[in-house]
Design a protein around this motif. Structure first.
Motif, PDB file in Angstrom:
ATOM      1  N   GLU A 202      -4.774 -17.069  13.065  1.00 55.01           N
ATOM      2  CA  GLU A 202      -4.412 -17.445  14.513  1.00 55.01           C
ATOM      3  C   GLU A 202      -4.103 -19.110  14.260  1.00 55.01           C
ATOM      4  N   GLN A 203      -4.766 -19.769  13.382  1.00 53.49           N
ATOM      5  CA  GLN A 203      -4.933 -21.156  13.463  1.00 53.49           C
ATOM      6  C   GLN A 203      -3.363 -21.689  12.758  1.00 53.49           C
ATOM      7  N   LEU A 204      -2.969 -20.847  11.794  1.00 57.20           N
ATOM      8  CA  LEU A 204      -2.259 -20.702  11.295  1.00 57.20           C
ATOM      9  C   LEU A 204      -1.001 -20.636  11.695  1.00 57.20           C
ATOM     10  N   VAL A 205      -0.991 -19.054  12.315  1.00 60.73           N
ATOM     11  CA  VAL A 205       0.337 -18.139  12.870  1.00 60.73           C
ATOM     12  C   VAL A 205      -0.095 -17.957  14.570  1.00 60.73           C
ATOM     13  N   PRO A 206      -0.491 -18.434  15.133  1.00 63.76           N
ATOM     14  CA  PRO A 206      -0.689 -17.948  16.079  1.00 63.76           C
ATOM     15  C   PRO A 206      -0.016 -17.615  16.640  1.00 63.76           C
ATOM     16  N   SER A 207      -0.260 -16.021  17.777  1.00 60.81           N
ATOM     17  CA  SER A 207       0.073 -15.376  17.967  1.00 60.81           C
ATOM     18  C   SER A 207       1.552 -15.573  19.270  1.00 60.81           C
ATOM     19  N   LYS A 208       1.030 -16.823  19.707  1.00 60.69           N
ATOM     20  CA  LYS A 208       2.905 -16.897  20.944  1.00 60.69           C
ATOM     21  C   LYS A 208       3.727 -17.257  19.892  1.00 60.69           C
ATOM     22  N   THR A 209       3.877 -18.121  18.409  1.00 62.63           N
ATOM     23  CA  THR A 209       4.901 -17.740  18.267  1.00 62.63           C
ATOM     24  C   THR A 209       5.348 -17.099  17.185  1.00 62.63           C
ATOM     25  N   LEU A 210       5.141 -15.494  17.250  1.00 70.05           N
ATOM     26  CA  LEU A 210       5.240 -14.355  16.949  1.00 70.05           C
ATOM     27  C   LEU A 210       6.015 -13.507  18.306  1.00 70.05           C
ATOM     28  N   THR A 211       7.223 -14.066  18.920  1.00 70.66           N
ATOM     29  CA  THR A 211       8.133 -13.807  20.473  1.00 70.66           C
ATOM     30  C   THR A 211       9.143 -12.668  20.357  1.00 70.66           C
ATOM     31  N   ILE A 212       9.781 -12.149  21.037  1.00 72.66           N
ATOM     32  CA  ILE A 212      10.616 -10.757  20.510  1.00 72.66           C
ATOM     33  C   ILE A 212      11.257 -11.517  19.552  1.00 72.66           C
ATOM     34  N   GLU A 213      12.137 -12.250  19.795  1.00 74.39           N
ATOM     35  CA  GLU A 213      12.931 -12.759  19.058  1.00 74.39           C
ATOM     36  C   GLU A 213      12.790 -12.364  17.616  1.00 74.39           C
ATOM     37  N   GLN A 233       4.060 -12.213   4.313  1.00 75.32           N
ATOM     38  CA  GLN A 233       3.234 -12.818   5.153  1.00 75.32           C
ATOM     39  C   GLN A 233       3.669 -14.327   4.220  1.00 75.32           C
ATOM     40  N   LYS A 234       4.444 -14.396   2.658  1.00 73.22           N
ATOM     41  CA  LYS A 234       4.664 -15.303   2.093  1.00 73.22           C
ATOM     42  C   LYS A 234       5.818 -16.345   3.137  1.00 73.22           C
ATOM     43  N   VAL A 235       7.117 -15.170   3.616  1.00 70.46           N
ATOM     44  CA  VAL A 235       8.516 -15.650   3.880  1.00 70.46           C
ATOM     45  C   VAL A 235       8.007 -16.640   5.435  1.00 70.46           C
ATOM     46  N   VAL A 236       7.878 -15.987   6.148  1.00 71.71           N
ATOM     47  CA  VAL A 236       6.821 -16.577   7.282  1.00 71.71           C
ATOM     48  C   VAL A 236       6.133 -17.945   7.010  1.00 71.71           C
ATOM     49  N   ILE A 237       4.772 -18.098   6.185  1.00 72.47           N
ATOM     50  CA  ILE A 237       4.318 -19.513   5.987  1.00 72.47           C
ATOM     51  C   ILE A 237       5.119 -19.864   5.710  1.00 72.47           C
ATOM     52  N   LEU A 238       6.520 -20.446   4.047  1.00 68.74           N
ATOM     53  CA  LEU A 238       7.489 -20.821   4.437  1.00 68.74           C
ATOM     54  C   LEU A 238       8.011 -21.355   5.423  1.00 68.74           C
ATOM     55  N   ALA A 239       8.744 -20.424   6.219  1.00 67.63           N
ATOM     56  CA  ALA A 239       9.416 -21.106   7.417  1.00 67.63           C
ATOM     57  C   ALA A 239       8.146 -21.655   8.465  1.00 67.63           C
ATOM     58  N   LEU A 240       7.438 -21.884   8.748  1.00 69.66           N
ATOM     59  CA  LEU A 240       6.481 -22.722   9.139  1.00 69.66           C
ATOM     60  C   LEU A 240       7.003 -24.100   9.541  1.00 69.66           C
ATOM     61  N   ASP A 241       7.373 -24.656  10.828  1.00 70.34           N
ATOM     62  CA  ASP A 241       7.534 -26.112  10.314  1.00 70.34           C
ATOM     63  C   ASP A 241       6.144 -27.357  11.124  1.00 70.34           C
ATOM     64  N   ASP A 242       6.735 -28.226  10.975  1.00 65.11           N
ATOM     65  CA  ASP A 242       5.629 -29.572  10.753  1.00 65.11           C
ATOM     66  C   ASP A 242       4.359 -28.945  12.291  1.00 65.11           C
ATOM     67  N   GLN A 243       5.515 -28.402  13.606  1.00 66.41           N
ATOM     68  CA  GLN A 243       4.268 -28.378  14.587  1.00 66.41           C
ATOM     69  C   GLN A 243       4.102 -26.862  14.689  1.00 66.41           C
ATOM     70  N   MET A 244       3.822 -26.354  13.489  1.00 65.35           N
ATOM     71  CA  MET A 244       3.799 -24.713  13.264  1.00 65.35           C
ATOM     72  C   MET A 244       4.363 -23.903  14.487  1.00 65.35           C
ATOM     73  N   ASN A 245       5.610 -24.151  14.140  1.00 70.32           N
ATOM     74  CA  ASN A 245       6.989 -23.029  15.077  1.00 70.32           C
ATOM     75  C   ASN A 245       7.871 -22.308  14.280  1.00 70.32           C
ATOM     76  N   LEU A 246       8.260 -21.234  14.690  1.00 65.26           N
ATOM     77  CA  LEU A 246       9.344 -20.496  13.999  1.00 65.26           C
ATOM     78  C   LEU A 246      10.918 -20.008  13.869  1.00 65.26           C
ATOM     79  N   THR A 247      11.618 -20.194  14.151  1.00 61.15           N
ATOM     80  CA  THR A 247      12.747 -20.713  13.778  1.00 61.15           C
ATOM     81  C   THR A 247      13.801 -19.237  13.440  1.00 61.15           C
ATOM     82  N   ARG A 248      14.582 -18.495  14.230  1.00 58.65           N
ATOM     83  CA  ARG A 248      15.617 -17.901  13.021  1.00 58.65           C
ATOM     84  C   ARG A 248      16.397 -18.461  11.973  1.00 58.65           C
ATOM     85  N   ASP A 249      16.264 -20.327  11.822  1.00 58.37           N
ATOM     86  CA  ASP A 249      17.204 -20.240  10.795  1.00 58.37           C
ATOM     87  C   ASP A 249      16.305 -20.759   9.393  1.00 58.37           C
ATOM     88  N   ARG A 250      14.737 -20.835   9.897  1.00 53.86           N
ATOM     89  CA  ARG A 250      14.236 -21.105   9.058  1.00 53.86           C
ATOM     90  C   ARG A 250      12.860 -20.170   8.458  1.00 53.86           C
TER      91      ARG A 250
END
Length: 927
Positions: A202-213, A233-250
C-alpha cells in the motif's frame, strides 16, 4: 464452433439504424485506421450499410440483397459483420419469432483519432499492421434510432474475434489458453486485480492510484502483451513517477519496455481466429478433403444463381428460374446450401427441369423437416431417392431414417446403451433376426411407436427386444402397445431407463410370487429432496408404506390389505408419504395393530382438510388432537383459540394478550376450570364479533368484576358490539372506554346528568384564537365546571347544567359568552336561573353575534348601568295605591292653575276613582 445456419441466412430481414450522418473525416478514419485492422470486406459492408441508411425511404431488406450488391457469399458477409462488431463499428440486435428471424444493424461512428491513438490495443495493432513510419505519419496528420425493444444484443466483442500473436509464442500454445466470454469489450473483469495488488504494498502503490481508467489500461496491456498479474506488477512499478502516481502513457511505455526485454523486440500482432469457427463443415481434421466434403463446401459457398449457370454450362438462367430460386430465400427462408442441393436434386429427378410446384412441394417438406445445412439436405435427398427405388421394386421402405436418429441426438453415457440409441428400428430388428430381413409387419409396428407415439428410438429398440424375448419371437401389436402405453405414462425417455424398468418388472414378478402382491410405491418412485428434512422425521418422509409397516411389525411381513390402504391414501387422496406413515403408526399403536379402513380414511380426511403436508405437521396435529380429546372429557368443550393464534397474530406480550380466553378465565377463577358457556362466550367475542384477544380479555375482566363473577351473555355482547362500533383495537383503548364509563356512572350518581361539553370540545371551538388573561376563566371553563365554581365547589343542579349547555348547543353561543350570561343572571336573580328569562337573553345575544366573553361582559356592564338608571327613575315616580305610577299630563297641571285663578265658583271637581270603576263595569271586569 459456430453453425452459420443458426447465425445468419440469406432470407433473414434486417433494418439499419444510423444515429447521425458520418463526416468526410470519418470516411478517412475508416479507410486509414480501421481497414488495416479488419481488411477491405468489413469496410465495404460498413460503407454499403451507411449508403443504404442515408436513404430515408429504405425499408426492411433481406441479406440476399447484400449478397448481390457485395458479390459475397453469406458466410463472408457474416465474417465481415462480426469483424465490424468486434472493432466497435456495429451493434447487432436479433429478434426471433418462431421460424422468422430479423436484425437491426446500428452503425457506430468511428473513434476520433485522439481516442484511437490513446487506446493501447487499437493503436498497437495499427502499428503492427502499417509499420512505424506510416503510423507516425498518420498520428502527425490526425492528432492536432430505430427502437431495439424486443431484440437481443449479440454483438461480438473485440477479444471474441482478435487475439495477439507473439513472434516467440507459437499459435498452438496460445490456442490452448482458456477463453472466457464476457460482456465487457476488452475483458477487464478477467484480469485478476487481487493477485496484482497482493504483490504491491500500500505504501508503494496506494489503492487510490488504481482508478477505473488505470485498471482498464492495465487490463488491456495485459491482454495485448499476454502478461499475467505477476508480470504486470513489474510494469506497474516501472510506470510509477516521482509522486508515486500512474499515467496511461507511462504504463504503455513500461509495458513495451518489459515486453522488449523479456519476450521480443517486435511488437505484438493482430490475428483473426473467430472466422475459422464459422462453418463446422469447413473444419476437417485431415488436410485432404473427401469428395462429399468438397460438394458440401461448394453448395454452402456458391450463390444459387451461379450454381444454375454451372448447371447450364455457363449460360445465364431465365428470369423465371431466377425468380423461382429467389422465392426459396424470401418466402421459404432456406439456406444457400439447402437451395443448391434442392436445385440439383429436382433436376436429377425431372431430367434437368425445375417444375415450380414440384420445387415448392419439396421446399415445404424440407422446411417441416427443419433442414438447415447442405449436409442435411444431401442426406434427406439420398433417403428420398432410396425410398423411391424400394417402392419401385415393391420392397418395404423404412420410415425412420438416420436423419431422425441424428435429430434425437441422445448422449451415450455407457457403451451398453449405444446399440439401442445409435441404431434405427429397421437395422435393430434385422440384428435381432440374425441378419435376416425382418417382417414388414414388425418394422411397421416398431416405427409406429416412433412416428405416432413420439417414443425415443432407443426406448423402442429396448421394447422390441423385450417383446421378442417374452413372446419367443411371436410379437403381437396388443402386447407391444400395452407396454409402450405404460412406459409413456411413467416417462421412460432413454434406453437406460427402459432397461431399468424391465429389471424392475422382473423383480416385481418375483416379489408377487413370494408375497402375493406388489407395492405400488417404492424408493425409486419417491422423488423428493430430503436435504431440509429434520433427522427425526427423515425415516417417515423417505420410507415406502410397505417397508414402514414391515419395520413397525419388527420385520414381519405386513398384511397386503394394510399396505394397500396406506398406498391408496397417497395415490388417491394425494396425502404426502410422511403424513401417511405418521398416520399409520398412530392408528396401529392405538388400535392394537388393527388398521380399519373407515377409521384410517376418517383421520386422513381430517388431515387433508387441515392442509397437513409433512410428517412434523402430522405429529403436531395428532398430538393436539389428543390434547383436545382430553380437554373435552374434562371441560365438555374444546377451546377454539390456542397459543398458535396468539403467535400468528403477533400481539405484544402482556397480561391480556399472552393468554387465550380459556386461560384468562381460568386465571380469573383462581385456577378453577371455567364453565364451557363462559369459554364459548369469550371466544365468540374474537371469532364472531371481531375483537382482538387482548381486548376480549379486558372486556371479560371488566364484566366479571362488575357482575361478581357472572358473565351475562346479552350484557357482554352489547358492550362488545359497542366496542366494535367504536373500533376498539388495543388494551389502552379498551381501558380508556371503561374509565370513561365508570366516570360517567359516578357523575350520574352524584349529579344526575352527564355533561356533554368537555375541555377537548372547548379547545376545538377556540382553535388558534388569542384570549385575554382576565377572560380565560370564562373562555377555558366548561359550563359544568363554571357552575360548580359559582356554587363554591358544590355540585350544581342537573337542570342548570343542561340549561347552560343548551345555550351552546341550541343558541350557538360560544362557551365564554354562555358563562358570562349564566354569571349575569345568577347575580341579578339572587342565585336562580329562570329558564324563560335565560333563554330570552340567549336569543337576544345570539342575534347580536357575540363571539368572545369580552363582548358579552361589555354588554352586561352596559345593561347593569341602564338597569340602575331605570331603578332611580322608578323610585322618583308617584304611585297609586295599587302601586302604579299615575302620570299627570302637563296640560292638566296648567288647567288646575287656571282653575285656581278663575272667579267662577261653580266649577265641579272630577272623582277619578269613581270614573275608573265605571269604566271597568262597562268592560265587564271586576276589581
Amino acid at each position: 464452433m459456430v453453425h452459420l445456419y443458426k447465425e445468419l441466412q440469406p432470407a433473414d430481414h434486417f433494418e439499419i439504424s444510423l444515429p447521425q450522418s458520418l463526416s468526410t473525416q470519418e470516411r478517412q478514419l475508416l479507410t486509414l485506421f480501421y481497414q488495416p485492422l479488419t481488411g477491405p470486406e468489413p469496410i465495404s459492408l460498413y460503407l454499403t450499410l451507411w449508403a443504404e441508411a442515408e436513404d430515408a425511404l429504405t425499408n426492411s431488406m433481406t441479406h440476399y440483397y447484400l449478397m448481390s450488391v457485395l458479390n459475397m457469399p453469406i458466410g463472408k458477409i457474416f465474417e465481415a459483420r462480426i469483424a465490424l462488431e468486434a472493432i466497435g463499428l456495429l451493434r447487432t440486435f436479433r429478434k426471433q419469432e418462431e421460424e422468422n428471424r430479423s436484425f437491426i444493424y446500428e452503425l457506430i461512428r468511428p473513434l476520433d483519432a485522439n481516442t484511437f491513438f490513446q487506446d493501447p490495443l487499437l493503436s498497437m495493432f495499427l502499428f503492427s499492421k502499417i509499420g512505424e513510419q506510416a503510423y507516425r505519419k498518420l498520428r502527425k496528420r490526425f492528432v492536432s434510432t430505430i427502437s431495439t425493444s424486443g431484440y437481443t444484443d449479440i454483438s461480438r466483442t473485440f477479444t471474441d474475434v482478435y487475439k495477439p500473436v507473439h513472434s516467440k509464442i507459437n499459435v498452438e500454445q496460445m490456442d490452448n489458453q482458456p477463453t472466457v466470454k464476457t460482456d465487457y469489450p476488452f475483458y477487464m473483469e478477467e484480469f485478476d486485480f487481487d493477485l496484482l495488488k497482493s504483490g504491491l504494498s500500500e505504501q508503494l502503490v496506494p489503492s487510490k492510484t488504481l482508478t477505473i481508467e488505470i485498471r482498464e489500461v492495465i487490463a488491456k496491456l495485459a491482454y495485448l502483451y499476454r502478461f499475467n498479474p505477476i508480470e504486470m506488477q513489474k510494469v506497474v512499478i516501472l510506470a510509477l513517477d516521482d509522486q508515486m502516481n500512474l499515467t496511461r502513457d507511462r504504463l504503455k511505455k513500461a509495458a513495451a519496455d518489459v515486453y522488449k526485454l523479456t519476450i521480443s523486440k517486435e511488437p505484438p500482432q493482430l490475428q483473426k481466429f473467430f472466422s475459422s469457427e464459422i462453418e463446422e463443415n469447413r473444419i476437417v481434421e485431415n488436410p485432404v478433403k473427401s469428395k462429399e466434403q468438397e460438394m458440401i463446401e461448394y453448395f454452402e459457398s456458391t450463390n444459387p444463381i451461379e450454381h444454375l449457370r454451372n448447371l447450364n454450362n455457363g449460360k445465364e438462367p431465365t428470369d423465371y428460374t431466377k425468380d423461382l430460386v429467389s422465392n426459396l430465400f424470401i418466402n421459404h427462408g432456406m439456406n444457400i446450401g439447402v437451395v443448391n442441393v434442392l436445385i440439383e436434386y429436382v433436376m436429377l429427378q425431372t431430367d434437368k427441369k425445375l417444375p415450380k410446384n414440384f420445387v415448392e412441394t419439396i421446399a415445404d417438406h424440407w422446411n417441416r423437416k427443419n433442414i438447415k445445412t447442405a449436409k442435411e439436405a444431401m442426406a434427406i435427398a439420398r433417403s428420398e431417392h432410396d425410398k423411391f427405388k424400394k417402392l419401385k421394386n415393391k420392397e418395404y421402405v423404412p420410415q425412420v431414417s438416420e436423419a431422425e436418429l441424428a435429430k434425437q441426438n441422445v448422449p451415450i453415457v455407457n457403451d451398453r446403451f449405444a446399440k439401442y440409441e445409435r441404431t434405427i428400428p429397421y437395422e435393430f430388428l434385422k440384428q435381432l433376426n440374425n441378419g435376416r430381413e425382418p417382417f414388414p409387419y414388425t418394422i411397421e409396428l416398431a416405427e409406429s411407436l416412433v412416428k405416432n407415439y413420439s417414443m425415443p428410438i432407443g426406448v423402442v429398440n429396448v421394447l422390441m427386444e423385450y417383446a421378442f424375448e417374452q413372446t419367443e419371437g411371436k410379437v403381437t401389436r396388443r402386447f407391444v402397445e400395452t407396454i409402450a402405453s405404460n412406459w409413456m405414462k411413467i416417462g421412460i425417455d432413454s434406453a437406460e431407463e427402459a432397461l431399468n424398468q424391465i429389471d424392475k418388472t422382473i423383480k416385481n414378478k418375483e416379489f408377487l410370487r413370494t408375497t402375493g402382491f406388489i407395492p405400488s410405491i417404492t424408493r425409486e418412485s419417491i422423488k423428493k429432496d430430503f436435504s431440509e428434512v429434520d433427522g427425526i422425521y427423515y425415516f417417515y418422509e423417505s420410507t415406502p408404506p410397505y417397508e414402514f409397516m414391515k419395520d413397525i411389525n419388527n420385520g414381519s411381513e405386513p398384511f397386503p390389505t394394510n399396505v394397500k390402504i396406506a398406498e391408496d391414501l397417497i395415490n388417491k387422496y394425494d396425502l404426502p408419504l410422511g403424513v401417511v406413515n405418521v398416520l399409520s403408526e398412530y392408528v396401529l399403536s392405538r388400535q392394537d395393530g388393527k388398521f380399519s379402513k373407515r377409521y384410517v380414511e376418517t383421520i386422513a380426511n381430517t388431515l387433508r382438510q387441515a392442509g397437513i403436508q409433512t410428517a412434523k405437521e402430522a405429529f403436531e396435529y395428532l398430538s393436539k388432537t389428543e390434547e383436545e380429546l382430553e380437554m373435552k372429557s374434562k371441560l365438555g368443550y374444546v377451546p377454539q383459540i390456542t397459543q398458535e393464534h396468539i403467535q400468528r397474530n403477533g400481539n405484544d406480550v402482556d397480561h391480556y394478550s399472552s393468554k387465550t380466553p380459556y386461560e384468562f378465565l381460568k386465571q380469573l377463577s383462581n385456577g378453577h376450570e371455567p364453565s364451557a358457556s363462559n369459554v364459548k362466550l369469550a371466544e365468540s367475542l374474537v371469532l364472531n364479533t371481531g375483537l382482538s384477544i387482548s381486548v376480549a380479555n379486558v372486556l371479560i375482566e371488566y364484566v366479571y368484576n362488575l357482575k361478581s363473577g357472572q358473565l351475562p351473555k346479552k350484557y357482554v355482547e352489547t358492550i362488545a358490539a359497542n366496542w366494535v362500533h367504536q373500533n376498539i383495537q388495543t388494551v389502552q383503548q379498551a381501558k380508556a372506554v371503561i374509565h370513561n364509563k365508570e366516570t360517567t356512572n359516578e357523575m350520574l350518581r352524584n349529579v344526575g346528568y352527564v355533561p356533554t361539553i368537555s375541555e377537548i370540545d372547548i379547545q376545538q371551538m377556540i382553535g388558534n384564537r388569542v384570549i385575554e388573561e382576565e377572560f380565560k376563566e370564562y373562555e377555558m371553563t366548561t359550563p359544568y365546571e363554571f357552575l360548580k365554581k359559582m356554587n363554591h365547589g358544590v355540585e350544581p343542579y342537573a337542570n342548570n347544567i343542561q340549561l347552560a349547555e343548551k345555550l351552546v348547543h341550541r343558541y350557538k353561543l360560544p362557551v365564554g359568552v354562555a358563562n358570562v350570561l349564566i354569571e349575569y343572571v345568577l347575580e341579578i336573580k339572587d342565585g336562580k336561573l329562570p329558564r324563560a328569562y335565560v333563554e330570552t337573553i340567549a336569543d337576544s345575544w345570539s342575534r347580536k353575534n357575540f363571539v368572545t366573553a369580552k363582548d358579552a361582559a361589555e354588554h352586561v356592564a352596559m345593561e347593569k348601568e341602564n338597569y340602575a338608571k331605570r331603578q332611580v327613575e322608578q323610585e322618583n315616580r308617584p304611585r297609586s295605591k295599587w302601586g302604579r305610577v299615575e302620570k299627570i299630563p302637563e296640560w292638566f297641571k296648567e288647567r288646575d292653575d287656571q282653575g285656581a285663578t278663575n272667579d267662577n265658583p261653580q266649577t265641579d271637581s272630577i272623582d277619578f276613582e269613581k270614573e275608573r270603576l265605571r269604566i271597568l263595569e262597562k268592560l265587564g271586569r271586576k276589581e
